[in-house]
Design an enzyme around this catalytic site. Structure first.
Site, PDB file in Angstrom:
ATOM      1  N   SER A  45       0.834  -1.194   0.000  1.00  0.00           N
ATOM      2  CA  SER A  45       0.000   0.000   0.000  1.00  0.00           C
ATOM      3  C   SER A  45       0.868   1.243   0.000  1.00  0.00           C
ATOM      4  O   SER A  45       2.070   1.181   0.243  1.00  0.00           O
ATOM      5  CB  SER A  45      -0.909   0.008   1.237  1.00  0.00           C
ATOM      6  OG  SER A  45      -0.152  -0.097   2.416  1.00  0.00           O
ATOM      7  N   CYS A  46       0.225   2.388  -0.293  1.00  0.00           N
ATOM      8  CA  CYS A  46       0.927   3.668  -0.319  1.00  0.00           C
ATOM      9  C   CYS A  46       1.301   4.096   1.102  1.00  0.00           C
ATOM     10  O   CYS A  46       0.876   3.511   2.091  1.00  0.00           O
ATOM     11  CB  CYS A  46       0.041   4.733  -0.946  1.00  0.00           C
ATOM     12  SG  CYS A  46      -0.694   4.277  -2.520  1.00  0.00           S
ATOM     13  N   GLY A  47       2.082   5.152   1.177  1.00  0.00           N
ATOM     14  CA  GLY A  47       2.381   5.784   2.448  1.00  0.00           C
ATOM     15  C   GLY A  47       1.820   7.186   2.456  1.00  0.00           C
ATOM     16  O   GLY A  47       1.918   7.916   1.463  1.00  0.00           O
TER      17      GLY A  47
END
Length: 579
Positions: A45-47
């Site tokens: 997932s993104c940060g």
């Protein structure tokens, strides 16, 4: 606020995952230290996150904290084969007014408003610049200067550099400051309706966006502005993108105009369809409501922006679109909002700002991490994991993590930090929705006009509906007798209903698309905070009317018996007719 201490430590480092040009993972894993750990799978997932100071005093230290956080989120992003290009990184900051005016050699009175548009244009941008100038003039806004944003192209990888657009800052003012931000928003909408080449990253009197297709550690090298000590801001959003369903591009890098998003909006088709259905009720100067070809994050950002420029704060808009399953127990704001707008469900972790409020929220699934901390000097951090920002553990006065549907807000106007229950109390006191809330129509005691079905008749109905013996034995019987729901794998190798040889029930012709990324099954303990059965019958109210009376009926559940339908038909609902 609590007084306990919490020690932050830096997250473990691993080499960044590589991606081929077409966005697919590299074919050969690169194992760490000879073990079986594959760093490709560290990037599910993104940060995302933000840093802010409750004093609202601008400082370059806040920006440095955000850039440090971006560099430490490398394992949550993706790096292309050239080793430098990424799916996108960016920061949202306040407008450093004094510094920008000096850079452009402009003089502006202290009480005159200043807005900044950050624009990606094409190489041949004459028509696009003229169109944006005309759109601003139509709102009685004046362009002070077009500033070419200094960049260092040699910092970029080959892939990012090949698609890099010219980047401009447009400094804007007006003689009349009334509704200045909204007029900037309407000017952007007019530019978008013209369909001229170009993308407005942000246009606001409160925020500006710097984003690029480079690694997080390189953002300040690519934009020398960000490394300048004179660039000061009281807050900064940051985002490291990992594209799972849309190919990367400069315009799709985040943050967007109000938010940065980690996750997916799994209800996006339904959300977009309902917004298209509402479009005829919205003023033409707000078009386009949704950008054609935009990502799920883009669509969510555009609706937050629509609500925030039409009477609501950005926090209210986000809370309205991303509600908890349980409507805050007794929150009138959530109960009313739930009957005005359908939820945009994730998994999603969002950081958001309009320049006055900075916050973070999880959707009701709660499947994305978000930790936060507040120190005794008023420094607030929220992010996808601990250790992104260096904070002295002895000075932290409160820390925690967001749960499903929870929200935090740092209000820079009032210099206060609000957690979930406090945010709802503020919204309840501000809007006074108690007199507009609809109570659920009581259907529990409605008589059933039909006698119980016999076995033969029940079998006939099951057959007509399309149930098989397997459905009855493995699904219906356990649910009816023990309240147990069968758990199945995500895979489905049966033929699509329109192509199946055997007849399929009507519900099999409808499918919900969703992203199968780190989404575990919902266990019974989490079900109460993740799902709700409340539903409505009838039209939706106008979303731009802050206190419109709710039409239609409110029901505890969409599953009702024939007797309950008859009960509804016999009731009097103030002009609303149930057919």
């Amino acid at each position: 606020m609590g007084s306990f201490r919490h020690t932050f430590s830096n997250p473990p480092r691993s080499s960044s995952p590589t991606r081929a040009v077409n966005g697919l993972p590299a074919p050969c894993p690169s194992y760490v230290d000879g073990s079986l750990l594959d760093p490709r799978f560290d990037s599910e997932s993104c940060g995302v996150g933000f840093v802010a100071h409750l004093s609202a005093v601008p400082s370059h230290a806040i920006l440095r904290h955000a850039l440090t956080a971006l560099a430490r989120l490398a394992h949550r992003g993706a790096v292309a084969a050239d080793g430098k290009s990424s799916d996108g990184v960016g920061v949202t900051t306040a407008i450093p007014r004094a510094w920008l005016l000096r850079e452009t050699r402009q003089v502006l009175a202290s009480d005159d408003p200043l807005g900044v548009a950050v624009v990606f244009l094409s190489s041949d941008d004459t028509d696009s610049r003229a169109e944006l100038d005309a759109a601003l003039a139509a709102q009685e806004l004046h362009v002070l200067a077009w500033r070419p944003v200094p960049v260092r192209p040699e910092v970029l990888g080959e892939i990012a550099e090949s698609t890099r657009p010219p980047i401009w800052h447009v400094l804007i003012t007006a003689e009349n400051a009334r509704q200045f931000d909204r007029r900037l928003y309407l000017a952007r909408k007019q530019f978008e309706r013209s369909q001229r080449p170009g993308y407005v990253c942000s246009i606001s009197a409160g925020i500006m966006v710097y984003k690029a297709l480079c690694a997080g550690r390189l953002l300040a090298d690519f934009y020398p502005d960000l490394a300048n000590p004179e660039f000061k801001t009281p807050f900064a959003l940051f985002h490291q993108r990992y594209a799972t369903n849309v190919l990367p591009s400069w315009s799709r890098a985040q943050p967007f105009r109000t938010l940065a998003h980690n996750g997916e909006i799994n209800t996006i088709w339904g959300n977009r369809a309902r917004m298209e259905a509402r479009a005829a009720t919205l003023p033409l100067d707000l078009y386009p409501i949704l950008s054609e070809g935009g990502s799920d994050s883009t669509s969510l950002d555009e609706i937050v922006e629509l609500l925030a420029h039409n009477g609501r704060t950005v926090g209210e808009a986000v809370r309205m679109l991303v509600p908890p399953a349980n409507p805050g127990n007794s929150s009138a704001f959530l109960q009313y909002s739930g009957d005005c707008m359908e939820p945009w469900d994730g998994p999603a972790a969002l950081a958001f700002t309009d320049g006055r409020q900075v916050g973070a929220i999880l959707d009701r699934n709660g499947l994305r991490p978000c930790r936060f901390a507040l120190d005794e000097e008023g420094l607030v951090f929220a992010g996808s994991e601990a250790g992104l920002v260096d904070m002295d553990p002895d000075r932290i006065i409160h820390s925690g993590r967001l749960g499903p549907g929870q929200m935090i807000v740092a209000d820079l106007d009032f210099h206060r930090f609000f957690e979930n229950d406090e945010v709802l109390r503020v919204y309840d006191q501000k809007r006074h929705y108690q007199d507009l809330i609809q109570l659920d129509v009581p259907l529990e005691d409605a008589p059933d006009p039909l006698p119980p079905l016999g076995v033969a008749e029940l079998n006939r109905f099951q057959h007509r509906f399309g149930f098989t013996r397997e459905d009855v034995r493995m699904i219906l019987a356990p649910m009816a007798a023990e309240g147990k729901d069968a758990v199945w794998s995500m895979g489905d190798d049966t033929a699509l209903a329109p192509l199946a040889r055997a007849p399929r029930p009507i519900y099999a012709f409808f499918r919900q698309r969703f992203a199968q990324v780190t989404n575990p099954p919902i266990d019974p303990l989490r079900e109460a905070v993740v799902f709700k059965m409340h539903t409505r019958l009838g039209p939706w109210p106008h979303i731009l009317e802050i206190r419109e009376k709710l039409p239609g009926l409110s029901l505890h559940s969409p599953i009702i018996t024939l007797g309950q339908i008859a009960y509804l038909r016999g009731g009097d609902y103030g002009g609303f007719c149930v057919e």
